[in-house]
Design an enzyme around this catalytic site. Sequence first.
Site, PDB file in Angstrom:
ATOM      1  N   GLU A 225       0.820  -1.322  -0.212  1.00  0.00           N
ATOM      2  CA  GLU A 225       0.093   0.094  -0.084  1.00  0.00           C
ATOM      3  C   GLU A 225       0.870   1.414   0.087  1.00  0.00           C
ATOM      4  OE1 GLU A 225      -1.013   2.753   3.059  1.00  0.00           O
ATOM      5  OE2 GLU A 225      -2.094   0.943   3.972  1.00  0.00           O
TER       6      GLU A 225
ATOM      7  N   GLU B 256      10.950   2.784   1.955  1.00  0.00           N
ATOM      8  CA  GLU B 256       9.667   2.859   2.525  1.00  0.00           C
ATOM      9  C   GLU B 256       9.376   1.692   3.636  1.00  0.00           C
ATOM     10  OE1 GLU B 256       6.309   4.938   3.008  1.00  0.00           O
ATOM     11  OE2 GLU B 256       8.070   5.473   1.716  1.00  0.00           O
TER      12      GLU B 256
END
Length: 967
Positions: free
Chosen positions: A67, A138
């Site tokens: 996501e 990330e």
Amino acid sequence: MAAAAGNVEFIRARSDKREYRRVVLPNSLECLLIRDADTDKAAACMEVGVGSFSDPEGLEGLAHFLEHMLFYASEKYPGEQDYTKYISEHGGSSNAFTSSETTNFYFDVNVDNFEEALDRFAQFFIKPLMSQDAVLREIKAVDSEHKKNLLSDGWRMYQLEKHLASKDHPYHKFSTGSWETLETKPKERGLDIRLELLKFYENYSANLMHLVVYGKESLDCIQSLVESLFINIKNTDQRSFKCPSQPLSAEHLQLLVKAIPIREGDYLKISWPVTPNIHFYKEGPCRYLSHLVGHEGEGSIFHIIKELGWAMDLVAGSGSDSNEYSFFSVGMRLTDAGHEHMEDIIGLVFKYLHLLKEDGIHEWIFNELASTNETAFHYQDKVHPISYVTGTVSGMRLFPPEEWLVGASLPSKYAPNRINMILDELSSERVRILCESKIFEGTTNCAEPWYNTSYSVENVTPQMIQQWIQKAPTEKLHLPKPNIFIPKDLSLKEVCDKVKFPTVLRKTPLSRLWYKPDMLFFTPKVNVIIDFHCPLSSHSPEAAVSTSLFVDLLVDYLNAYAYDAQIAGLFYSIYLTSTGFQVAVCGYNDKMRVLLHAIMKQIATFEVKANRFSALKETSVKDYQNFNFSQPYSQASYYLSLILEETKWPLVEKLHALSKLESDSLAKFVPHLLSKTYLECYVQGNIEPGEAESIVQETEDTIFNTPNSVFKSMSPSQYLVKRVIMLENELKCYYQIEGLNQKNENSSIVQYIQVHQDAAISNIKLQLFSLIASQPAFNQLRTVEQLGYITYLSTRSDRGVRALEVVIQSTVKDPSYLDARIDEFFKIFESKIHELSDKDFKRNVKSLIDSKLEKFKNLWEESGFYWGEIESGALKFDRIESEVALLRDLTKEEFIEFFDQYIKVDAPQRRTISVQVFSGNHSAEFKKAITEADPPKTYRITDIFGFKRSRPLHPSLKAGPGRVTMD
């Protein structure tokens, strides 16, 4: 190939003017198209039927990580920030969340920019790049997000409940992900996390997706746009995830789990696995039961345990985001006495469930519930498009198309057998009990592996529960009486005078009434605000905590009576303000006066009930103590407010005053508090001017004009204004302190740049700078430098004094380093501002104008804006129009000059405070920071109150009760 458009007759609210269409693209993507001719914002939401339950074994958090990754570059838009930058520059916002079985992505944007934004959004699901470099960065962001949650009791207890479930059920898993699960462990196993990510992305198939698109153009236009942009999402005919039924087997039931929380306060949660309500949403059995079990009126579980001084709140209901399993739970916050009587409380809950069985299911209760739900549905307020698309999308997966807009909100079939079926599931054989308390320290023998929550497990047999039922309180439990607050008259009043802005309708030495009829929404609702201006409410820490406890007691006393009003869509709140307290009543206007009169009567006849005083005082003390466990960035923000505001009492002093407060001293204080009172009133909505005046007259009569009233009027000289200190040009002030909970690994900084007091021309320049800089600041400080998950740049206003603030919370770097990086960002950004092209400048100005001209969505938004102007004393009811007019004339040169004057690092009028909170991880850096010599043009704040006394104050915007300025 064209899309298939099913002609669906949607069940919709009578007040809903939007147009809808269902479309299925050739790749099996199912879409709901919404046209709203009045909207200023367009929005979209994609729900993908793949969530954390699909995480591969040993790669916990992969769905959540994916996501995050999709926000980066795509093949069509290879710039790393192409999506987020475009959206933020065009008045929009974007986000996503991962739940058990789905992942949702959504955004909104100014309508003129929808097509390009939607194209960028579509690329998430067509060809994202997921570069190796972005992958590593990330993972750090996911890890930072997880570390933020490590000391959060909500996350800890949720994971503990999941931990005590079947190991082979996906519910058991850890779903957030961390450095360990996404980097360390995969590496040890020889896995390339990027390849695993790409493999996992193959689950994102068009046949598992649902899309809601909300725009201004015709449905045909929206349809052709959606077809052209989303047709290229691959359909690999993935099977939708079907989780095995219940995650709890027999060994996970009949348990009492005792867990140690981080925060002060005891919580009890009693839960049962039940058949998901989604299978019987027309009958709504769980809705019926949660209405009764969670009721707060007389005869309810809560009313009895509250009167006994055992609990502060109670919530009941069922929930899960799965079709396959659900839990019905009753949760409450206990007092210390409640903890000692935990078995009695559990016994009482079961006693009430027995009462429901014996007394039978009542059709009138179901009908009352159905009728309040139906009124709420047909008179629902319009919300922002982004909220509407995210709220609607999950219904597409769960309901037939004609029911997408209504979902489970309208139970209409009375089925006592279904209600009894769920009631049978709420048995002592199927119960799980979770109790959180620090009292258990030293007695637990287990630790949950992900959050290290200490706990122990005991068995609770039906025989034990039977004994608890027998010794439970004998007070009379009974079903609620019919609800007197259900509105009967939903007619609309005639509006004679077409007034654009609020006007003063009535003025006396005791009060002033502002009034505005509803000219926009034509709904049978009203908003009434009565602000009690009491100058004696905050002159000392003792006065501040006494006023606060007085307000808490008022709410507490009214709870049983006013609970029915809330069920019927009529809400009230009484809350503390910086100059007293405020009463607000909003909802259907039909029975509003009945409720308002009851509130005023309660205020006028207030007395301290010793048992409620001690329960509320105890809870308040714990709430103050819990500030120590709040997020470090919240602590930094608190210290900043303490420095800025002329009169704000430190929490330590308030806690000390509260611990010494007794019921008799509060009883003496309240008449003193109310002996100087002025009422500022605001009435807006479906109400005539004469009625608005009579409401205020009746309020004055109830509280001032009775023989023994403690209320007295206040002379204008006693009007209380709160002011903000003025910082010094070219001086940077530092306040450095250790975090209140040294176990928290996060440090934090708030860098605050004070700019000006409310003035239209400066407001727009500051807002424009924030619009241009917020996304680059996030990108640089969070995405590129990976300083922390919580990172943002925004504007703030303290009593009308406008400023810019940059907030970072970090485990990786100490606040001194973060401060230097924020300064460095402003230095790098200086050239960007100076090199701003005319085209980019005009685009940003247009974007700000568009967001300012966004229409109010509902009565509460509109009255919130106007009341804000009254409450602040600014009274700029035409603020939007005047600021937009100035924006249209603003030149790039004026804007750059503003930046050079106030914001850039060495600007002649830059006035800065850097509040730095150091965690235990950064204690060495803290010791170093406080011994270093101060650089030139800096000032170290060591005594907040001495510093405040040395500074001049900004003037107040408030004119007081004697006069109204409307210049």
